[in-house]
Motif scaffolding. Structure first.
Motif, short mmCIF file in Angstrom:
data_model
loop_
_atom_site.label_atom_id
_atom_site.label_comp_id
_atom_site.label_asym_id
_atom_site.label_seq_id
_atom_site.Cartn_x
_atom_site.Cartn_y
_atom_site.Cartn_z
N ILE A 120 0.80 -2.90 5.45
CA ILE A 120 -0.49 -3.83 5.11
C ILE A 120 -0.95 -3.62 6.35
O ILE A 120 -2.06 -3.15 6.33
CB ILE A 120 0.11 -4.64 5.44
N LYS A 121 -0.97 -3.69 7.91
CA LYS A 121 -2.13 -3.13 9.16
C LYS A 121 -2.37 -2.55 9.00
O LYS A 121 -3.71 -1.50 9.24
CB LYS A 121 -1.10 -3.73 10.14
N LEU A 122 -1.88 -0.98 8.25
CA LEU A 122 -2.43 -0.01 8.41
C LEU A 122 -4.03 0.21 7.25
O LEU A 122 -4.93 0.89 7.58
CB LEU A 122 -1.12 1.57 8.22
N LEU A 123 -3.17 -0.68 6.31
CA LEU A 123 -4.27 -0.54 4.96
C LEU A 123 -5.40 -1.18 5.46
O LEU A 123 -6.99 -1.30 4.94
CB LEU A 123 -3.72 -0.86 4.14
N THR A 124 -5.32 -2.25 6.05
CA THR A 124 -6.16 -3.70 6.47
C THR A 124 -6.72 -2.78 7.74
O THR A 124 -8.19 -4.13 7.88
CB THR A 124 -5.42 -5.04 6.20
N GLY A 125 -6.68 -2.41 8.58
CA GLY A 125 -6.70 -2.27 9.80
C GLY A 125 -6.78 -3.26 10.84
O GLY A 125 -7.46 -3.51 11.57
N ASP A 126 -5.58 -4.75 10.11
CA ASP A 126 -5.64 -5.49 11.24
C ASP A 126 -4.38 -5.19 12.27
O ASP A 126 -3.88 -4.13 12.07
CB ASP A 126 -4.51 -6.64 10.66
N LYS A 167 10.00 -7.11 -6.45
CA LYS A 167 10.84 -7.75 -5.05
C LYS A 167 9.65 -8.87 -4.94
O LYS A 167 8.34 -8.08 -4.63
CB LYS A 167 10.76 -6.74 -4.20
N GLY A 168 9.87 -9.76 -4.88
CA GLY A 168 8.87 -10.98 -4.82
C GLY A 168 7.80 -9.97 -3.64
O GLY A 168 6.83 -10.95 -3.20
N ALA A 169 8.24 -9.81 -2.11
CA ALA A 169 8.04 -10.42 -1.26
C ALA A 169 7.27 -8.89 -1.05
O ALA A 169 5.35 -9.11 -0.35
CB ALA A 169 9.04 -10.05 0.18
N MET A 170 7.19 -7.80 -1.62
CA MET A 170 6.12 -6.53 -1.29
C MET A 170 5.26 -7.28 -2.51
O MET A 170 3.82 -6.85 -2.07
CB MET A 170 7.19 -5.37 -2.58
N THR A 171 5.10 -8.28 -3.48
CA THR A 171 3.43 -8.79 -3.96
C THR A 171 3.12 -9.46 -3.59
O THR A 171 1.94 -10.13 -3.15
CB THR A 171 3.98 -8.69 -5.15
N SER A 173 3.46 -10.67 -0.41
CA SER A 173 3.18 -9.74 1.36
C SER A 173 1.38 -9.29 1.16
O SER A 173 0.69 -9.51 1.77
CB SER A 173 3.48 -8.64 1.57
N GLY A 174 0.93 -8.92 -0.36
CA GLY A 174 -0.44 -8.71 -1.13
C GLY A 174 -0.06 -6.58 -1.00
O GLY A 174 -0.91 -6.41 -1.16
N LEU A 175 1.03 -6.41 -0.20
CA LEU A 175 0.86 -4.98 -0.52
C LEU A 175 0.54 -3.82 -1.28
O LEU A 175 -0.49 -3.48 -1.82
CB LEU A 175 2.33 -4.26 -0.13
N MET A 176 0.97 -4.68 -3.09
CA MET A 176 0.94 -4.13 -4.21
C MET A 176 -0.60 -4.07 -4.32
O MET A 176 -0.76 -3.01 -4.85
CB MET A 176 1.79 -4.55 -4.93
#
Length: 181
Positions: A120-126, A167-171, A173-176
């Protein structure tokens, strides 16, 4: 394969960068030794020139120490973070069968949890802050990556995609939501 054709340019570039690193490895070791000697000499002076020490330290940090890895496929989250740090915050994750990558995200090495945070951080730049404790309370490993940037090109089988979406955590978290499916 079509995947191989589509990624051939990036892989060829990675090969050239790695070959250049290998050719310059000995020269860079010698250069690092010279700069280290200059730093030691400057520090021994009664009044060391701080500007010169900063300049020499910056030159030393600019010398590549690790073989550049521009693309990854199957790695743990910890290894991914280490590689991204070595590559000044950049990586592309490529897989024509994303099952191993997704298994890692789904928590293969996370004792029941998930491991999508770094992706996620790689995609958002955080900023990525990674700390691992060794013996006792001492932090053995500290990695901080500001403004990371990652690309993912994953060919996913339908059953694995369904598992990921269920998988609830995957959605949650915002990854999907950050992926084009």
């Amino acid at each position: 394969s079509r995947f191989g054709i589509g990624t051939a340019g990036l892989k060829a570039f990675e090969d050239r960068v790695q070959l250049k690193f290998e050719k310059e490895k000995t020269t860079n070791k010698v250069l690092a030794g010279i700069i280290n000697d200059q730093i030691k000499t400057e520090k021994k002076k009664t009044a060391p020139d701080l500007a010169k020490l900063v300049e020499l330290t910056n030159k030393l940090e600019d010398i590549p120490k690790h073989r550049p890895i521009l693309t990854l496929e199957d790695s743990t989250e910890e290894k991914l973070i280490r590689v991204v740090a070595q590559n000044k915050g950049r990586i592309t994750i490529l897989s024509d069968d994303a099952r191993p990558v997704l298994n890692n995200m789904l928590g293969k090495y996370s004792n029941g949890g998930t491991a999508e945070s770094a992706y996620i951080k790689l995609l958002t730049g955080d900023k990525i802050s990674f700390y691992r404790r060794g013996n006792g309370d001492k932090v053995d490993n500290e990695i901080v990556i500001n403004n990371p940037c990652g690309n993912l090109l994953l060919f996913v089988q339908p059953d694995k995609l369904q598992q990921l979406l269920s998988k609830g955590a995957m959605t949650e978290s915002g990854l999907m939501a950050r992926m084009m499916l």
